[in-house]
Design a protein around this motif. Sequence first.
Motif, PDB file in Angstrom:
ATOM      1  N   THR A 103      82.527  36.550  28.812  1.00 54.57           N
ATOM      2  CA  THR A 103      83.079  37.769  29.381  1.00 54.57           C
ATOM      3  C   THR A 103      84.470  38.011  28.788  1.00 54.57           C
ATOM      4  OG1 THR A 103      83.894  36.489  31.270  1.00 54.57           O
ATOM      5  CG2 THR A 103      81.790  37.635  31.529  1.00 54.57           C
ATOM      6  N   LEU A 104      84.847  39.267  28.719  1.00 55.61           N
ATOM      7  CA  LEU A 104      86.071  39.645  28.027  1.00 55.61           C
ATOM      8  C   LEU A 104      87.299  38.955  28.614  1.00 55.61           C
ATOM      9  CD1 LEU A 104      87.054  41.463  25.738  1.00 55.61           C
ATOM     10  CD2 LEU A 104      87.340  43.308  27.420  1.00 55.61           C
ATOM     11  N   ASP A 105      87.321  38.762  29.939  1.00 54.77           N
ATOM     12  CA  ASP A 105      88.503  38.150  30.548  1.00 54.77           C
ATOM     13  C   ASP A 105      88.612  36.654  30.270  1.00 54.77           C
ATOM     14  OD1 ASP A 105      86.464  37.235  32.170  1.00 54.77           O
ATOM     15  OD2 ASP A 105      87.256  38.067  34.022  1.00 54.77           O
ATOM     16  N   ALA A 106      87.576  36.060  29.665  1.00 58.67           N
ATOM     17  CA  ALA A 106      87.619  34.642  29.301  1.00 58.67           C
ATOM     18  C   ALA A 106      88.008  34.432  27.841  1.00 58.67           C
ATOM     19  CB  ALA A 106      86.270  33.980  29.577  1.00 58.67           C
ATOM     20  N   HIS A 107      88.180  35.522  27.093  1.00 60.04           N
ATOM     21  CA  HIS A 107      88.565  35.406  25.689  1.00 60.04           C
ATOM     22  C   HIS A 107      90.009  34.916  25.578  1.00 60.04           C
ATOM     23  CE1 HIS A 107      85.391  38.447  23.984  1.00 60.04           C
ATOM     24  NE2 HIS A 107      84.876  37.602  24.853  1.00 60.04           N
ATOM     25  N   GLY A 108      90.306  34.304  24.448  1.00 66.39           N
ATOM     26  CA  GLY A 108      91.680  33.916  24.152  1.00 66.39           C
ATOM     27  C   GLY A 108      92.109  32.575  24.702  1.00 66.39           C
ATOM     28  N   ASN A 109      91.156  31.803  25.264  1.00 62.83           N
ATOM     29  CA  ASN A 109      91.482  30.486  25.822  1.00 62.83           C
ATOM     30  C   ASN A 109      90.931  29.318  24.997  1.00 62.83           C
ATOM     31  OD1 ASN A 109      92.740  31.358  28.441  1.00 62.83           O
ATOM     32  ND2 ASN A 109      90.724  32.284  28.730  1.00 62.83           N
ATOM     33  N   GLY A 110      90.303  29.633  23.873  1.00 63.13           N
ATOM     34  CA  GLY A 110      89.684  28.588  23.060  1.00 63.13           C
ATOM     35  C   GLY A 110      88.307  28.178  23.544  1.00 63.13           C
ATOM     36  N   TYR A 111      87.797  28.868  24.564  1.00 64.17           N
ATOM     37  CA  TYR A 111      86.503  28.482  25.123  1.00 64.17           C
ATOM     38  C   TYR A 111      85.358  28.721  24.144  1.00 64.17           C
ATOM     39  CZ  TYR A 111      88.786  28.308  29.744  1.00 64.17           C
ATOM     40  OH  TYR A 111      89.599  28.001  30.805  1.00 64.17           O
ATOM     41  N   GLY A 112      85.427  29.818  23.372  1.00 64.46           N
ATOM     42  CA  GLY A 112      84.359  30.122  22.433  1.00 64.46           C
ATOM     43  C   GLY A 112      84.160  29.019  21.415  1.00 64.46           C
ATOM     44  N   THR A 113      85.271  28.484  20.907  1.00 61.94           N
ATOM     45  CA  THR A 113      85.189  27.388  19.943  1.00 61.94           C
ATOM     46  C   THR A 113      84.710  26.111  20.609  1.00 61.94           C
ATOM     47  OG1 THR A 113      86.957  28.334  18.590  1.00 61.94           O
ATOM     48  CG2 THR A 113      86.513  25.982  18.318  1.00 61.94           C
ATOM     49  N   LEU A 114      85.252  25.796  21.771  1.00 61.46           N
ATOM     50  CA  LEU A 114      84.913  24.526  22.424  1.00 61.46           C
ATOM     51  C   LEU A 114      83.452  24.492  22.854  1.00 61.46           C
ATOM     52  CD1 LEU A 114      85.793  21.776  23.414  1.00 61.46           C
ATOM     53  CD2 LEU A 114      86.640  22.855  25.513  1.00 61.46           C
ATOM     54  N   MET A 115      82.923  25.592  23.369  1.00 64.22           N
ATOM     55  CA  MET A 115      81.520  25.553  23.799  1.00 64.22           C
ATOM     56  C   MET A 115      80.595  25.442  22.598  1.00 64.22           C
ATOM     57  SD  MET A 115      81.305  29.437  25.214  1.00 64.22           S
ATOM     58  CE  MET A 115      80.282  30.693  24.413  1.00 64.22           C
ATOM     59  N   ARG A 116      80.965  26.038  21.456  1.00 60.38           N
ATOM     60  CA  ARG A 116      80.159  25.869  20.240  1.00 60.38           C
ATOM     61  C   ARG A 116      80.248  24.428  19.745  1.00 60.38           C
ATOM     62  NH1 ARG A 116      79.337  29.326  15.465  1.00 60.38           N
ATOM     63  NH2 ARG A 116      80.178  31.076  16.652  1.00 60.38           N
ATOM     64  N   GLN A 117      81.424  23.843  19.810  1.00 58.91           N
ATOM     65  CA  GLN A 117      81.578  22.446  19.388  1.00 58.91           C
ATOM     66  C   GLN A 117      80.789  21.497  20.281  1.00 58.91           C
ATOM     67  OE1 GLN A 117      85.891  22.525  19.545  1.00 58.91           O
ATOM     68  NE2 GLN A 117      86.035  22.240  17.327  1.00 58.91           N
ATOM     69  N   ALA A 118      80.748  21.781  21.585  1.00 57.31           N
ATOM     70  CA  ALA A 118      79.965  20.955  22.501  1.00 57.31           C
ATOM     71  C   ALA A 118      78.486  21.026  22.152  1.00 57.31           C
ATOM     72  CB  ALA A 118      80.202  21.395  23.943  1.00 57.31           C
ATOM     73  N   MET A 119      78.001  22.237  21.876  1.00 62.85           N
ATOM     74  CA  MET A 119      76.603  22.418  21.490  1.00 62.85           C
ATOM     75  C   MET A 119      76.291  21.681  20.195  1.00 62.85           C
ATOM     76  SD  MET A 119      74.637  24.215  19.115  1.00 62.85           S
ATOM     77  CE  MET A 119      75.728  25.542  18.592  1.00 62.85           C
ATOM     78  N   LEU A 120      77.196  21.766  19.211  1.00 58.50           N
ATOM     79  CA  LEU A 120      76.976  21.104  17.928  1.00 58.50           C
ATOM     80  C   LEU A 120      77.008  19.579  18.076  1.00 58.50           C
ATOM     81  CD1 LEU A 120      79.102  23.426  15.635  1.00 58.50           C
ATOM     82  CD2 LEU A 120      76.610  23.198  15.625  1.00 58.50           C
TER      83      LEU A 120
END
Length: 218
Positions: free
Chosen positions: A120-137
């Motif tokens: 969601t847009l309000d969750a952007h900018g916290n590094g979550y997008g990168t971390l959740m992809r790294q967790a999946m990988l």
Amino acid sequence: MSTHPDLSTLYPPLGLVLRAGDLTLRPLSDADMPEYAALLRRPIFADPTGPEVFPWYRAEPDERELDALRFQWRLRSGIGPEEWTLVFGIWAGGRLIGSQDVSAVRFAERRTVSSGSWLTLDAHGNGYGTLMRQAMLTLAFDHLGARRAESCAVVGNAPSFGVSRACGYVENGTQVSALRGSREVEQRFLVTPETFRRPAVPVEVEGLTPALRAMLGA
């Protein structure tokens, strides 16, 4: 008191949990569906008319919710060694903020996964997008034995490109989107265990049982 086993025992994907920093990733269950449906009504894209907007997100909210729930149930029922998709809800501080999926076709032979995600847009900018992809990988490479992970994003989607590069992906050609309702040109990305940029925090994986490995061809 019920003597029946927990549903995650009967259906192993529901017992899988990943934890990384502030994030918890686990496959969406029926109990999560009302919260997930509400999430689909919230802004995801800064420009709701941009080419990077998912075709399913362009539908009216009621239709978007119903189609999304049908889609989740269809994916869950189709998990097997020949083809599978795991859809993780992303929780930060106990609040559902997005979704990360990982999928494969004939994983035992190909050792290749692909993925997609959104927040969601309000969750952007916290590094979550990168971390959740790294967790999946981390799950894919270290625990399932994948040798390749592929992703794609509409050309011009700078935030998605940034996440891919932060995780160690390299550009791998282009394609016309296979998503229904889209003709956008997408940039393909590829990452391997050797090029993967690991997260600064440990990734904990729980619930990857022998039965779940068998379902995934791992």
